[in-house]
Design a protein around this motif. Structure first.
Motif, PDB file in Angstrom:
ATOM      1  N   LYS A 177       0.818  -1.202   0.000  1.00  0.00           N
ATOM      2  CA  LYS A 177       0.000   0.000   0.000  1.00  0.00           C
ATOM      3  C   LYS A 177       0.862   1.266   0.000  1.00  0.00           C
ATOM      4  O   LYS A 177       0.366   2.369   0.236  1.00  0.00           O
ATOM      5  N   ALA A 178       2.150   1.105  -0.309  1.00  0.00           N
ATOM      6  CA  ALA A 178       3.071   2.237  -0.235  1.00  0.00           C
ATOM      7  C   ALA A 178       2.672   3.380  -1.154  1.00  0.00           C
ATOM      8  O   ALA A 178       2.917   4.550  -0.855  1.00  0.00           O
ATOM      9  N   ASP A 179       2.041   3.042  -2.284  1.00  0.00           N
ATOM     10  CA  ASP A 179       1.635   4.094  -3.229  1.00  0.00           C
ATOM     11  C   ASP A 179       0.222   4.593  -2.979  1.00  0.00           C
ATOM     12  O   ASP A 179      -0.337   5.334  -3.786  1.00  0.00           O
ATOM     13  N   GLY A 180      -0.385   4.171  -1.849  1.00  0.00           N
ATOM     14  CA  GLY A 180      -1.702   4.673  -1.482  1.00  0.00           C
ATOM     15  C   GLY A 180      -2.816   3.659  -1.538  1.00  0.00           C
ATOM     16  O   GLY A 180      -3.850   3.827  -0.893  1.00  0.00           O
ATOM     17  N   ARG A 181      -2.637   2.590  -2.321  1.00  0.00           N
ATOM     18  CA  ARG A 181      -3.679   1.564  -2.395  1.00  0.00           C
ATOM     19  C   ARG A 181      -3.053   0.234  -2.788  1.00  0.00           C
ATOM     20  O   ARG A 181      -1.963   0.188  -3.361  1.00  0.00           O
ATOM     21  N   VAL A 182      -3.774  -0.852  -2.468  1.00  0.00           N
ATOM     22  CA  VAL A 182      -3.324  -2.191  -2.837  1.00  0.00           C
ATOM     23  C   VAL A 182      -4.063  -2.597  -4.109  1.00  0.00           C
ATOM     24  O   VAL A 182      -5.284  -2.761  -4.097  1.00  0.00           O
ATOM     25  N   CYS A 183      -3.306  -2.764  -5.208  1.00  0.00           N
ATOM     26  CA  CYS A 183      -3.934  -3.113  -6.480  1.00  0.00           C
ATOM     27  C   CYS A 183      -3.965  -4.630  -6.661  1.00  0.00           C
ATOM     28  O   CYS A 183      -3.362  -5.382  -5.889  1.00  0.00           O
ATOM     29  N   GLU A 184      -4.673  -5.083  -7.684  1.00  0.00           N
ATOM     30  CA  GLU A 184      -4.812  -6.515  -7.954  1.00  0.00           C
ATOM     31  C   GLU A 184      -3.449  -7.169  -8.200  1.00  0.00           C
ATOM     32  O   GLU A 184      -3.205  -8.294  -7.765  1.00  0.00           O
TER      33      GLU A 184
ATOM     34  N   ALA B 261      10.376  -8.925  -5.996  1.00  0.00           N
ATOM     35  CA  ALA B 261       9.918 -10.136  -6.681  1.00  0.00           C
ATOM     36  C   ALA B 261       9.277  -9.849  -8.029  1.00  0.00           C
ATOM     37  O   ALA B 261       9.307 -10.693  -8.934  1.00  0.00           O
ATOM     38  N   ASP B 262       8.691  -8.664  -8.208  1.00  0.00           N
ATOM     39  CA  ASP B 262       8.049  -8.335  -9.485  1.00  0.00           C
ATOM     40  C   ASP B 262       9.022  -7.663 -10.453  1.00  0.00           C
ATOM     41  O   ASP B 262       8.608  -7.184 -11.509  1.00  0.00           O
ATOM     42  N   GLY B 263      10.294  -7.646 -10.102  1.00  0.00           N
ATOM     43  CA  GLY B 263      11.294  -7.125 -11.022  1.00  0.00           C
ATOM     44  C   GLY B 263      12.012  -5.877 -10.557  1.00  0.00           C
ATOM     45  O   GLY B 263      13.154  -5.647 -10.932  1.00  0.00           O
ATOM     46  N   GLU B 264      11.379  -5.051  -9.750  1.00  0.00           N
ATOM     47  CA  GLU B 264      12.005  -3.798  -9.330  1.00  0.00           C
ATOM     48  C   GLU B 264      11.308  -3.245  -8.101  1.00  0.00           C
ATOM     49  O   GLU B 264      10.146  -3.530  -7.855  1.00  0.00           O
ATOM     50  N   ILE B 265      12.057  -2.472  -7.334  1.00  0.00           N
ATOM     51  CA  ILE B 265      11.505  -1.776  -6.164  1.00  0.00           C
ATOM     52  C   ILE B 265      11.222  -0.344  -6.574  1.00  0.00           C
ATOM     53  O   ILE B 265      12.133   0.377  -6.999  1.00  0.00           O
ATOM     54  N   ASP B 266       9.952   0.067  -6.464  1.00  0.00           N
ATOM     55  CA  ASP B 266       9.643   1.441  -6.870  1.00  0.00           C
ATOM     56  C   ASP B 266      10.000   2.418  -5.747  1.00  0.00           C
ATOM     57  O   ASP B 266      10.365   2.016  -4.639  1.00  0.00           O
ATOM     58  N   ALA B 267       9.897   3.696  -6.043  1.00  0.00           N
ATOM     59  CA  ALA B 267      10.345   4.732  -5.107  1.00  0.00           C
ATOM     60  C   ALA B 267       9.568   4.700  -3.795  1.00  0.00           C
ATOM     61  O   ALA B 267      10.142   4.888  -2.712  1.00  0.00           O
ATOM     62  N   ALA B 268       8.256   4.455  -3.861  1.00  0.00           N
ATOM     63  CA  ALA B 268       7.437   4.424  -2.649  1.00  0.00           C
ATOM     64  C   ALA B 268       7.836   3.252  -1.756  1.00  0.00           C
ATOM     65  O   ALA B 268       7.934   3.390  -0.525  1.00  0.00           O
ATOM     66  N   GLU B 269       8.079   2.089  -2.364  1.00  0.00           N
ATOM     67  CA  GLU B 269       8.502   0.914  -1.596  1.00  0.00           C
ATOM     68  C   GLU B 269       9.878   1.139  -0.989  1.00  0.00           C
ATOM     69  O   GLU B 269      10.122   0.779   0.174  1.00  0.00           O
ATOM     70  N   GLU B 270      10.773   1.725  -1.753  1.00  0.00           N
ATOM     71  CA  GLU B 270      12.117   1.978  -1.240  1.00  0.00           C
ATOM     72  C   GLU B 270      12.078   2.937  -0.047  1.00  0.00           C
ATOM     73  O   GLU B 270      12.837   2.777   0.915  1.00  0.00           O
ATOM     74  N   ALA B 271      11.172   3.917  -0.083  1.00  0.00           N
ATOM     75  CA  ALA B 271      11.048   4.857   1.026  1.00  0.00           C
ATOM     76  C   ALA B 271      10.593   4.143   2.295  1.00  0.00           C
ATOM     77  O   ALA B 271      11.105   4.409   3.390  1.00  0.00           O
ATOM     78  N   VAL B 272       9.636   3.208   2.156  1.00  0.00           N
ATOM     79  CA  VAL B 272       9.166   2.443   3.308  1.00  0.00           C
ATOM     80  C   VAL B 272      10.295   1.570   3.855  1.00  0.00           C
ATOM     81  O   VAL B 272      10.538   1.518   5.072  1.00  0.00           O
ATOM     82  N   LEU B 273      10.997   0.884   2.963  1.00  0.00           N
ATOM     83  CA  LEU B 273      12.088   0.008   3.386  1.00  0.00           C
ATOM     84  C   LEU B 273      13.200   0.799   4.073  1.00  0.00           C
ATOM     85  O   LEU B 273      13.792   0.327   5.046  1.00  0.00           O
ATOM     86  N   SER B 274      13.461   1.986   3.579  1.00  0.00           N
ATOM     87  CA  SER B 274      14.472   2.846   4.201  1.00  0.00           C
ATOM     88  C   SER B 274      14.061   3.228   5.614  1.00  0.00           C
ATOM     89  O   SER B 274      14.900   3.258   6.539  1.00  0.00           O
ATOM     90  N   ARG B 275      12.779   3.513   5.807  1.00  0.00           N
ATOM     91  CA  ARG B 275      12.287   3.841   7.146  1.00  0.00           C
ATOM     92  C   ARG B 275      12.396   2.642   8.076  1.00  0.00           C
ATOM     93  O   ARG B 275      12.794   2.783   9.246  1.00  0.00           O
ATOM     94  N   VAL B 276      12.058   1.457   7.583  1.00  0.00           N
ATOM     95  CA  VAL B 276      12.185   0.245   8.401  1.00  0.00           C
ATOM     96  C   VAL B 276      13.631   0.064   8.839  1.00  0.00           C
ATOM     97  O   VAL B 276      13.915  -0.189  10.019  1.00  0.00           O
ATOM     98  N   ALA B 277      14.554   0.200   7.885  1.00  0.00           N
ATOM     99  CA  ALA B 277      15.973   0.046   8.198  1.00  0.00           C
ATOM    100  C   ALA B 277      16.421   1.069   9.242  1.00  0.00           C
ATOM    101  O   ALA B 277      17.180   0.757  10.163  1.00  0.00           O
ATOM    102  N   GLN B 278      15.937   2.301   9.095  1.00  0.00           N
ATOM    103  CA  GLN B 278      16.287   3.355  10.050  1.00  0.00           C
ATOM    104  C   GLN B 278      15.772   3.018  11.442  1.00  0.00           C
ATOM    105  O   GLN B 278      16.498   3.156  12.435  1.00  0.00           O
ATOM    106  N   PHE B 279      14.526   2.559  11.540  1.00  0.00           N
ATOM    107  CA  PHE B 279      13.958   2.202  12.843  1.00  0.00           C
ATOM    108  C   PHE B 279      14.706   1.027  13.468  1.00  0.00           C
ATOM    109  O   PHE B 279      14.825   0.922  14.690  1.00  0.00           O
ATOM    110  N   LEU B 280      15.226   0.136  12.612  1.00  0.00           N
ATOM    111  CA  LEU B 280      15.958  -1.026  13.116  1.00  0.00           C
ATOM    112  C   LEU B 280      17.380  -0.668  13.543  1.00  0.00           C
ATOM    113  O   LEU B 280      18.063  -1.485  14.159  1.00  0.00           O
TER     114      LEU B 280
END
Length: 266
Positions: free
Chosen positions: A65-72, A140-159
């Motif tokens: 849901k990083a980009d605002g919604r969960v798509c199909e 897994a779908d081929g690439e990490i988009d900017a919104a996903e990378e931002a979330v992952l960066s925050r997780v890493a920072q909190f850890l």
């Protein structure tokens, strides 16, 4: 150790007789300690495994849901991951529930990572494996988009990861994923991809192309040790999530083998 200490103290206190008494006391101490540690360790490992499982799939839902919604497409991707992991029916239902919780409006990333750290703060390897599992799922779908990378960066920072350490893990994960893809490409593509594969192989191992053979082997062995199934289970990674580490180990080994062949090293 208890028997040894008891016997030595007994001997120097009162000779052979007290040494025998000390030996007996030490034996009971060893047995009681072993039982206590065994029980606590099993319970502790179960707590770690559950915390790892819950946080992984909740944050995975949040990533979707990083980009605002969960798509199909993201739902299908999540289902494919559940299938690939070989989750049992019960574990699959649990993973879906955690995924939905993470994609819900009430989910707060900082609180989830805090819950994870309550159990796993003393386990650096578990923190790294959480990031690596999330990276593997996101890419897994081929690439990490900017919104996903931002979330992952925050997780890493909190850890507690330094920015450069997270960026290094991100580069390595991307290279490993691309390297794995290249390994399954057709023979006709192999020659065109040879140079790209070699660059990805070095990046996948986290080393530069001018690294010595000794340092190359050291980096390879360290990564393989970090992803060894027995070590991960002992640290608290659930068994049904070891497939991610197994695939990563295969990619690491393939990258290392490619570099060795290129260098002519046995």
């Amino acid at each position: 150790m208890g028997k040894l200490i008891g016997a030595v103290l007994g001997y120097f206190t009162g000779g052979v007789l007290l040494a025998v008494v000390g030996l007996a006391i030490g034996h009971f101490f060893d047995r009681g300690l072993k039982q206590a540690m065994g029980f606590n360790y099993a319970a502790r490992r179960e707590q770690l495994q559950q915390a790892f499982f819950d946080s992984t799939f909740r944050i995975m839902g949040h990533l979707a849901k990083a980009d605002g919604r969960v798509c199909e497409r993201e739902i299908h991707q999540a289902e494919a991951i559940f299938t690939e992991l070989g989750l049992s029916s019960e574990r699959r239902r649990s993973a879906i529930e955690r995924f939905k919780e993470g994609s819900g409006d009430a989910f707060v990333l900082e609180e989830e990572v805090s819950r994870f750290l309550e159990h796993c703060a003393a386990q650096p390897l578990l923190k790294q494996m959480l990031i690596e599992a999330l990276l593997a799922m996101a890419i897994a779908d081929g690439e990490i988009d900017a919104a996903e990378e931002a979330v992952l960066s925050r997780v890493a920072q909190f850890l507690g990861f330094a920015t450069r350490d997270f960026e290094q893990l991100l580069k390595m994960s991307r290279a490993q994923q691309h390297f794995n893809y290249h390994q399954h490409s057709s023979r006709e593509q192999a020659h065109r991809q040879q140079h790209s594969d070699l660059e990805d192989a070095y990046t996948a191992l986290g080393v530069s192309a001018d690294v010595s053979n000794a340092e190359l082997k050291k980096a390879y062995r360290r990564l393989m040790s970090e992803h060894h199934p027995d070590k991960l289970i002992a640290r608290g990674v659930p068994e049904d999530m070891l497939k991610i580490a197994t695939e990563k180990s295969q990619e690491i080994r393939a990258a290392y083998d490619l570099i060795r062949r290129h260098r002519g090293v046995k």
